[in-house]
Design an enzyme around this catalytic site. Sequence first.
Site, PDB file in Angstrom:
ATOM      1  N   SER A 140       0.868  -1.185   0.000  1.00 40.26           N
ATOM      2  CA  SER A 140       0.000   0.000   0.000  1.00 40.26           C
ATOM      3  C   SER A 140       0.898   1.228   0.000  1.00 40.26           C
ATOM      4  O   SER A 140       2.065   1.142   0.427  1.00 40.26           O
ATOM      5  CB  SER A 140      -0.864   0.011   1.271  1.00 40.26           C
ATOM      6  N   TYR A 153      -1.551   0.021  10.905  1.00 40.60           N
ATOM      7  CA  TYR A 153      -1.829  -0.414   9.529  1.00 40.60           C
ATOM      8  C   TYR A 153      -0.607  -0.107   8.665  1.00 40.60           C
ATOM      9  O   TYR A 153      -0.143  -0.955   7.890  1.00 40.60           O
ATOM     10  CB  TYR A 153      -3.098   0.249   8.963  1.00 40.60           C
TER      11      TYR A 153
HETATM   12  P1  NDP Z   1     -11.873  -5.788   0.733  1.00 44.14           P
HETATM   13  O1  NDP Z   1     -12.285  -5.596   2.152  1.00 44.14           O
HETATM   14  O2  NDP Z   1     -12.854  -5.536  -0.324  1.00 44.14           O
HETATM   15  O3  NDP Z   1     -11.260  -7.259   0.537  1.00 44.14           O
HETATM   16  C1  NDP Z   1     -10.420  -7.827   1.501  1.00 44.14           C
HETATM   17  C2  NDP Z   1     -10.278  -9.304   1.226  1.00 44.14           C
HETATM   18  O4  NDP Z   1      -9.343  -9.859   2.175  1.00 44.14           O
HETATM   19  C3  NDP Z   1     -11.587 -10.056   1.404  1.00 44.14           C
HETATM   20  O5  NDP Z   1     -11.717 -11.018   0.370  1.00 44.14           O
HETATM   21  C4  NDP Z   1     -11.432 -10.750   2.741  1.00 44.14           C
HETATM   22  O6  NDP Z   1     -12.113 -11.993   2.730  1.00 44.14           O
HETATM   23  C5  NDP Z   1      -9.924 -10.996   2.782  1.00 44.14           C
HETATM   24  N1  NDP Z   1      -9.443 -11.148   4.153  1.00 44.14           N
HETATM   25  C6  NDP Z   1      -9.323 -10.202   5.098  1.00 44.14           C
HETATM   26  N2  NDP Z   1      -8.898 -10.726   6.253  1.00 44.14           N
HETATM   27  C7  NDP Z   1      -8.753 -12.053   6.024  1.00 44.14           C
HETATM   28  C8  NDP Z   1      -8.370 -13.147   6.826  1.00 44.14           C
HETATM   29  N3  NDP Z   1      -8.023 -12.987   8.114  1.00 44.14           N
HETATM   30  N4  NDP Z   1      -8.342 -14.392   6.287  1.00 44.14           N
HETATM   31  C9  NDP Z   1      -8.679 -14.558   4.988  1.00 44.14           C
HETATM   32  N5  NDP Z   1      -9.054 -13.576   4.176  1.00 44.14           N
HETATM   33  C10 NDP Z   1      -9.098 -12.327   4.694  1.00 44.14           C
HETATM   34  O7  NDP Z   1     -10.591  -4.836   0.561  1.00 44.14           O
HETATM   35  P2  NDP Z   1      -9.585  -4.627  -0.664  1.00 44.14           P
HETATM   36  O8  NDP Z   1      -9.936  -5.471  -1.803  1.00 44.14           O
HETATM   37  O9  NDP Z   1      -9.442  -3.164  -0.870  1.00 44.14           O
HETATM   38  O10 NDP Z   1      -8.225  -5.116   0.034  1.00 44.14           O
HETATM   39  C11 NDP Z   1      -7.379  -6.100  -0.504  1.00 44.14           C
HETATM   40  C12 NDP Z   1      -5.940  -5.764  -0.107  1.00 44.14           C
HETATM   41  O11 NDP Z   1      -5.570  -4.524  -0.691  1.00 44.14           O
HETATM   42  C13 NDP Z   1      -5.690  -5.626   1.391  1.00 44.14           C
HETATM   43  O12 NDP Z   1      -4.461  -6.244   1.693  1.00 44.14           O
HETATM   44  C14 NDP Z   1      -5.588  -4.120   1.590  1.00 44.14           C
HETATM   45  O13 NDP Z   1      -4.796  -3.777   2.701  1.00 44.14           O
HETATM   46  C15 NDP Z   1      -4.922  -3.711   0.286  1.00 44.14           C
HETATM   47  N6  NDP Z   1      -5.059  -2.332  -0.125  1.00 44.14           N
HETATM   48  C16 NDP Z   1      -6.298  -1.776  -0.250  1.00 44.14           C
HETATM   49  C17 NDP Z   1      -6.414  -0.449  -0.633  1.00 44.14           C
HETATM   50  C18 NDP Z   1      -7.732   0.233  -0.707  1.00 44.14           C
HETATM   51  O14 NDP Z   1      -7.762   1.479  -0.679  1.00 44.14           O
HETATM   52  N7  NDP Z   1      -8.839  -0.490  -0.835  1.00 44.14           N
HETATM   53  C19 NDP Z   1      -5.218   0.344  -0.957  1.00 44.14           C
HETATM   54  C20 NDP Z   1      -3.975  -0.349  -0.763  1.00 44.14           C
HETATM   55  C21 NDP Z   1      -3.909  -1.641  -0.377  1.00 44.14           C
HETATM   56  P3  NDP Z   1     -13.052 -12.553   3.900  1.00 44.14           P
HETATM   57  O15 NDP Z   1     -13.608 -11.374   4.641  1.00 44.14           O
HETATM   58  O16 NDP Z   1     -14.064 -13.380   3.198  1.00 44.14           O
HETATM   59  O17 NDP Z   1     -12.121 -13.361   4.729  1.00 44.14           O
HETATM   60  C1  8X3 Z   2      -5.101   1.484   1.826  1.00 45.67           C
HETATM   61  C2  8X3 Z   2      -4.809   2.862   1.367  1.00 45.67           C
HETATM   62  O1  8X3 Z   2      -4.393   5.240   2.154  1.00 45.67           O
HETATM   63  O2  8X3 Z   2      -6.187   4.030   3.244  1.00 45.67           O
HETATM   64  O3  8X3 Z   2      -3.954   0.765   2.052  1.00 45.67           O
HETATM   65  O4  8X3 Z   2      -3.912   3.505   3.722  1.00 45.67           O
HETATM   66  S1  8X3 Z   2      -4.817   3.962   2.709  1.00 45.67           S
END
Ligand code: NDP
Ligand code: 8X3
Length: 253
Positions: A140, A153
């Site tokens: 991220s 985070y």
């Molecule tokens: P979502 O919440 O839409 O998706 C998160 C996914 O991670 C879900 O499928 C969830 O599945 C899974 N997950 C979370 N915790 C667990 C766990 N303990 N075990 C198994 N699966 C888990 O968020 P995003 O798609 O945005 O996030 C995906 C990744 O991208 C993350 O690592 C996030 O930190 C990163 N990210 C996101 C950004 C954003 O702005 N959205 C920016 C930068 C990075 P389930 O709940 O079914 O377990």
């Molecule tokens: C998710 C992006 O800016 O909310 O990793 O940390 S931010």
Amino acid sequence: MNKIILITGATSGIGKAAAIKFAAAKFDVIITGRRNERLTELKLQLEKEYGIQVLPLCFDVQDRQAVTAAFTNLPEQWQKIDVLFNNAGLALGRDSFEDADMNDWETMLNSNVHGLLYVSKAVLPFMIAQQKGHIVNMGSVAGKEVYEKGNVYCASKFAVDAITKGMRIDLLKHNIKVTGIHPGAVETEFSLVRFKGQEETAKAAYAGLTPLTAEDIADTVFYCVNLPAHVCINDLVITCTQQAGAYYFYKKQ
Ligand code: NDP
Ligand code: 8X3
């Protein structure tokens, strides 16, 4: 035989978009997450729409034994994993250090750091046996710059960045590519999870912005994964045009 990609956190957001993108390009897909009904639904959708095979694996990445069991028992035809997209993760809370909840900290570290390590260790023997593979780790911008109230985070994503760099060095000898992807704001369920179901607060995170979409990130991962065998994107930071780095935004009123 199709190529195989394993995507953690495929029940929502970026992971789900990546599953669709790779399935459309005729990859067979291993999808994981904790919400089994969503995994089943996605499996049916991908198999029907794209005629590929899908293996759903339901586990919590924080549970080391469950992760190990899932991959120890992996059917043979699924063991030739070409790509691991370590995407599962979350933020919980956005609180000043002294006010933050220790349980939230532990869940973030256990999911974003330990979970990624457990899955990687379980999958690596399959890639090492083939002497090829590609691991894409979801970092991220929060893993590049620390922002106010981002504390743990950010720490978890800084750890992902360091682990990614370490993996890339140590896995050179096995011909395994390692890529770090570092997005800014992407509109998914991320903020709803971070703000514990508070919809208004979650929506406010994207107000005045045209944020990245899950599909934008899926396209980026797809690009990195489909480069020639001798080319490896090490590190890729991606934001929407109204964002620069972790804390500068140009939001429209
Ligand atoms: P979502 O919440 O839409 O998706 C998160 C996914 O991670 C879900 O499928 C969830 O599945 C899974 N997950 C979370 N915790 C667990 C766990 N303990 N075990 C198994 N699966 C888990 O968020 P995003 O798609 O945005 O996030 C995906 C990744 O991208 C993350 O690592 C996030 O930190 C990163 N990210 C996101 C950004 C954003 O702005 N959205 C920016 C930068 C990075 P389930 O709940 O079914 O377990
Ligand atoms: C998710 C992006 O800016 O909310 O990793 O940390 S931010």
